[in-house]
Design a protein around this motif. Structure first.
Motif, mmCIF file in Angstrom:
data_model
loop_
_atom_site.group_PDB
_atom_site.id
_atom_site.type_symbol
_atom_site.label_atom_id
_atom_site.label_comp_id
_atom_site.label_asym_id
_atom_site.label_seq_id
_atom_site.Cartn_x
_atom_site.Cartn_y
_atom_site.Cartn_z
ATOM 1 N N LEU A 98 0.916 -1.277 0.035
ATOM 2 C CA LEU A 98 -0.137 -0.007 0.094
ATOM 3 C C LEU A 98 1.016 1.296 -0.164
ATOM 4 O O LEU A 98 0.560 2.415 -0.734
ATOM 5 C CB LEU A 98 -0.917 -0.075 1.397
ATOM 6 C CG LEU A 98 -1.861 1.193 1.360
ATOM 7 C CD1 LEU A 98 -2.715 1.202 0.077
ATOM 8 C CD2 LEU A 98 -2.629 1.158 2.755
ATOM 9 N N TRP A 99 1.902 1.069 0.670
ATOM 10 C CA TRP A 99 2.938 2.359 0.737
ATOM 11 C C TRP A 99 3.771 2.591 -0.582
ATOM 12 O O TRP A 99 3.458 3.641 -1.238
ATOM 13 C CB TRP A 99 3.808 1.925 1.704
ATOM 14 C CG TRP A 99 4.808 3.297 2.073
ATOM 15 C CD1 TRP A 99 6.223 3.439 1.832
ATOM 16 C CD2 TRP A 99 4.371 4.427 2.615
ATOM 17 N NE1 TRP A 99 6.618 4.527 2.012
ATOM 18 C CE2 TRP A 99 5.784 5.256 2.449
ATOM 19 C CE3 TRP A 99 3.502 5.279 3.194
ATOM 20 C CZ2 TRP A 99 5.584 6.560 3.097
ATOM 21 C CZ3 TRP A 99 3.195 6.256 3.673
ATOM 22 C CH2 TRP A 99 4.491 7.139 3.599
ATOM 23 N N GLY A 100 3.702 1.652 -1.410
ATOM 24 C CA GLY A 100 4.331 1.645 -2.705
ATOM 25 C C GLY A 100 3.307 2.308 -3.765
ATOM 26 O O GLY A 100 3.546 3.231 -4.679
ATOM 27 N N PHE A 105 1.241 7.318 -6.438
ATOM 28 C CA PHE A 105 -0.142 7.968 -6.496
ATOM 29 C C PHE A 105 0.452 9.370 -6.338
ATOM 30 O O PHE A 105 0.205 10.275 -7.214
ATOM 31 C CB PHE A 105 -1.088 7.866 -5.745
ATOM 32 C CG PHE A 105 -2.113 8.877 -5.592
ATOM 33 C CD1 PHE A 105 -3.016 8.892 -6.657
ATOM 34 C CD2 PHE A 105 -2.142 9.812 -4.571
ATOM 35 C CE1 PHE A 105 -3.839 9.875 -6.379
ATOM 36 C CE2 PHE A 105 -3.059 10.978 -4.482
ATOM 37 C CZ PHE A 105 -3.995 10.806 -5.462
ATOM 38 N N LEU A 106 1.224 9.826 -5.652
ATOM 39 C CA LEU A 106 1.886 10.966 -5.289
ATOM 40 C C LEU A 106 2.651 11.629 -6.318
ATOM 41 O O LEU A 106 2.863 12.707 -6.614
ATOM 42 C CB LEU A 106 2.651 11.220 -3.763
ATOM 43 C CG LEU A 106 1.674 11.032 -2.608
ATOM 44 C CD1 LEU A 106 2.417 10.722 -1.400
ATOM 45 C CD2 LEU A 106 0.659 11.966 -2.452
ATOM 46 N N ALA A 107 3.486 10.588 -6.826
ATOM 47 C CA ALA A 107 4.409 10.814 -7.854
ATOM 48 C C ALA A 107 3.726 11.331 -9.289
ATOM 49 O O ALA A 107 3.818 12.280 -9.690
ATOM 50 C CB ALA A 107 5.243 9.893 -8.269
ATOM 51 N N MET A 108 2.312 10.535 -9.421
ATOM 52 C CA MET A 108 1.824 10.933 -10.499
ATOM 53 C C MET A 108 1.185 12.121 -10.306
ATOM 54 O O MET A 108 1.064 13.090 -11.339
ATOM 55 C CB MET A 108 0.564 9.930 -10.680
ATOM 56 C CG MET A 108 1.143 8.591 -11.497
ATOM 57 S SD MET A 108 -0.205 7.543 -11.875
ATOM 58 C CE MET A 108 -0.491 6.881 -10.271
ATOM 59 N N LEU A 109 0.523 12.503 -9.129
ATOM 60 C CA LEU A 109 -0.094 13.795 -8.931
ATOM 61 C C LEU A 109 0.942 14.940 -9.062
ATOM 62 O O LEU A 109 0.794 16.064 -9.440
ATOM 63 C CB LEU A 109 -0.434 13.805 -7.403
ATOM 64 C CG LEU A 109 -1.515 14.958 -7.130
ATOM 65 C CD1 LEU A 109 -2.742 15.277 -7.997
ATOM 66 C CD2 LEU A 109 -2.176 14.759 -5.587
ATOM 67 N N GLY A 110 2.349 14.831 -8.323
ATOM 68 C CA GLY A 110 3.310 15.676 -8.794
ATOM 69 C C GLY A 110 3.654 16.110 -10.030
ATOM 70 O O GLY A 110 3.442 17.298 -10.579
ATOM 71 N N PHE A 111 3.606 14.971 -11.012
ATOM 72 C CA PHE A 111 3.872 15.259 -12.359
ATOM 73 C C PHE A 111 2.642 16.218 -13.130
ATOM 74 O O PHE A 111 2.776 16.661 -13.788
ATOM 75 C CB PHE A 111 4.168 14.048 -13.194
ATOM 76 C CG PHE A 111 5.573 13.479 -12.745
ATOM 77 C CD1 PHE A 111 6.781 14.266 -12.952
ATOM 78 C CD2 PHE A 111 5.631 11.986 -12.502
ATOM 79 C CE1 PHE A 111 8.010 13.682 -12.907
ATOM 80 C CE2 PHE A 111 7.069 11.409 -12.079
ATOM 81 C CZ PHE A 111 8.468 12.376 -12.215
ATOM 82 N N ALA A 112 1.653 15.616 -12.619
ATOM 83 C CA ALA A 112 0.317 16.150 -13.240
ATOM 84 C C ALA A 112 0.318 17.704 -12.888
ATOM 85 O O ALA A 112 0.000 18.506 -13.705
ATOM 86 C CB ALA A 112 -0.892 15.540 -12.733
#
Length: 128
Positions: A98-100, A105-112
């Motif tokens: 779940l941590w992975g 998700f946070l990396a995708m959101l940052g790139f977005a």
């Protein structure tokens, strides 16, 4: 409704269609024997195409906030289509915790957010 508010009813169908089609294009790029860097071009093309479609609709006023939200939603829909495809069909027993998934998700959101902020600079309309 003032110009700083976003009416998602106007723009969400376009975002959903372009995001799903873009996610399909990302899946196709994973199946082709080309480098993974070409997916960046796919993201850029789909995000620009989404904004051009929304800009072509004369009833929708484009501002920076609307461009930012449109870009983030399109990017995230495309990313989740690709992520679910890879999680289900390519590598179902990856053992990601779940941590992975949270970090992804946070990396995708940052790139977005970063790419949508840049996209907003291209489509920002000033009032004269």
């Amino acid at each position: 409704m003032n110009s700083n508010q976003i009416n998602l009813k106007q723009i969400f169908p376009t975002i959903l269609i372009c995001g799903l089609l873009g996610g399909g294009l990302l899946i196709v790029t994973t199946l082709l024997p080309i480098k993974g860097w070409w997916s960046i071009l796919t993201y850029a093309i789909v995000m620009f195409a989404t904004m051009f479609v929304i800009k072509a609709n004369k009833r929708i006023e484009i501002n920076y906030l609307k461009t930012l939200v449109t870009g983030v939603l399109t990017f995230m829909i495309m990313s989740y289509v690709l992520y679910f495809y890879i999680s289900i069909f390519e590598n179902p027993n990856s053992g990601i915790t779940l941590w992975g998934h949270t970090w992804r998700f946070l990396a995708m959101l940052g790139f977005a957010l970063a790419s949508s902020a840049i996209l907003g600079l291209f489509f920002y309309e000033t009032k004269s």
